[in-house]
Scaffold this motif. Sequence first.
Motif, mmCIF file in Angstrom:
data_model
loop_
_atom_site.group_PDB
_atom_site.id
_atom_site.type_symbol
_atom_site.label_atom_id
_atom_site.label_comp_id
_atom_site.label_asym_id
_atom_site.label_seq_id
_atom_site.Cartn_x
_atom_site.Cartn_y
_atom_site.Cartn_z
ATOM 1 N N ILE A 134 3.997 -0.805 3.646
ATOM 2 C CA ILE A 134 3.751 0.537 3.139
ATOM 3 C C ILE A 134 4.976 0.993 2.358
ATOM 4 N N LEU A 175 -0.699 4.213 4.918
ATOM 5 C CA LEU A 175 -1.286 3.365 5.956
ATOM 6 C C LEU A 175 -2.629 3.899 6.423
ATOM 7 N N CYS A 176 -3.644 3.054 6.428
ATOM 8 C CA CYS A 176 -4.938 3.408 7.009
ATOM 9 C C CYS A 176 -4.836 3.162 8.516
ATOM 10 N N CYS A 193 0.869 -1.179 0.000
ATOM 11 C CA CYS A 193 0.000 0.000 0.000
ATOM 12 C C CYS A 193 0.900 1.221 0.000
ATOM 13 N N GLY A 233 -5.063 -7.791 -0.237
ATOM 14 C CA GLY A 233 -3.839 -7.123 0.201
ATOM 15 C C GLY A 233 -4.007 -6.592 1.619
ATOM 16 N N GLY A 234 -3.281 -5.572 1.684
ATOM 17 C CA GLY A 234 -2.625 -4.680 0.720
ATOM 18 C C GLY A 234 -3.653 -4.054 -0.239
ATOM 19 N N THR A 235 -3.085 -3.485 -1.228
ATOM 20 C CA THR A 235 -3.891 -2.852 -2.261
ATOM 21 C C THR A 235 -3.553 -3.489 -3.598
ATOM 22 N N PHE A 266 -6.890 2.177 10.678
ATOM 23 C CA PHE A 266 -7.626 1.026 11.204
ATOM 24 C C PHE A 266 -7.063 -0.296 10.715
ATOM 25 N N CYS A 267 -5.958 -0.273 9.989
ATOM 26 C CA CYS A 267 -5.498 -1.464 9.284
ATOM 27 C C CYS A 267 -5.071 -2.592 10.215
HETATM 28 S S1 SF4 Z 1 -4.161 -3.084 3.631
HETATM 29 FE FE1 SF4 Z 1 -6.054 -1.957 3.285
HETATM 30 S S2 SF4 Z 1 -6.557 -1.086 5.289
HETATM 31 FE FE2 SF4 Z 1 -4.390 -1.694 5.361
HETATM 32 S S3 SF4 Z 1 -3.245 0.127 4.811
HETATM 33 FE FE3 SF4 Z 1 -3.581 -1.025 2.927
HETATM 34 S S4 SF4 Z 1 -5.488 -0.170 2.032
HETATM 35 FE FE4 SF4 Z 1 -5.376 0.477 4.193
#
Ligand code: SF4
Length: 119
Positions: free
Chosen positions: A73, A63-64, A60, A111-113, A66-67
């Motif tokens: 990252i 970083l979100c 990603c 993921g991830g993204t 709530f992840c």
């Molecule tokens: S895995 Fe999903 S929730 Fe976690 S940082 Fe990446 S996009 Fe955000």
Amino acid sequence: MRSLTDKYNVAGPRYTSYPTVPYWDTTTFTMNKWKDSLLKAFEESNEVEGLSLYIHLPFCESLCTFCGCHKRITKQHSVEIPYINALIKEWDLYCDLLPSRPKIKELHLGGGTPTFFSS
Ligand code: SF4
């Protein structure tokens, strides 16, 4: 609507860890147990309906807060090709273990993204 909430209101495994948490106990889990488990799942599924394949793409760009996922990252897209090459290598390991050619029914990307990767 109520029947849908009843149907899905059950505890289920998170798909964000691999292997899944019940298999993390290294004192009882062995390579042979993993192979037996893989072959059993393969035999039960492959000929009947085909396999569902999950591919974890852990990157990603930010970083979100709530992840809870297994992620890394980075803004460095140079990680894409080495990661895909590692996945292909892992897939070859699986194919070497399996008694016949896998029939893929479903392909899930998580993921991830997943869209971090170029097409
Ligand atoms: S895995 Fe999903 S929730 Fe976690 S940082 Fe990446 S996009 Fe955000």
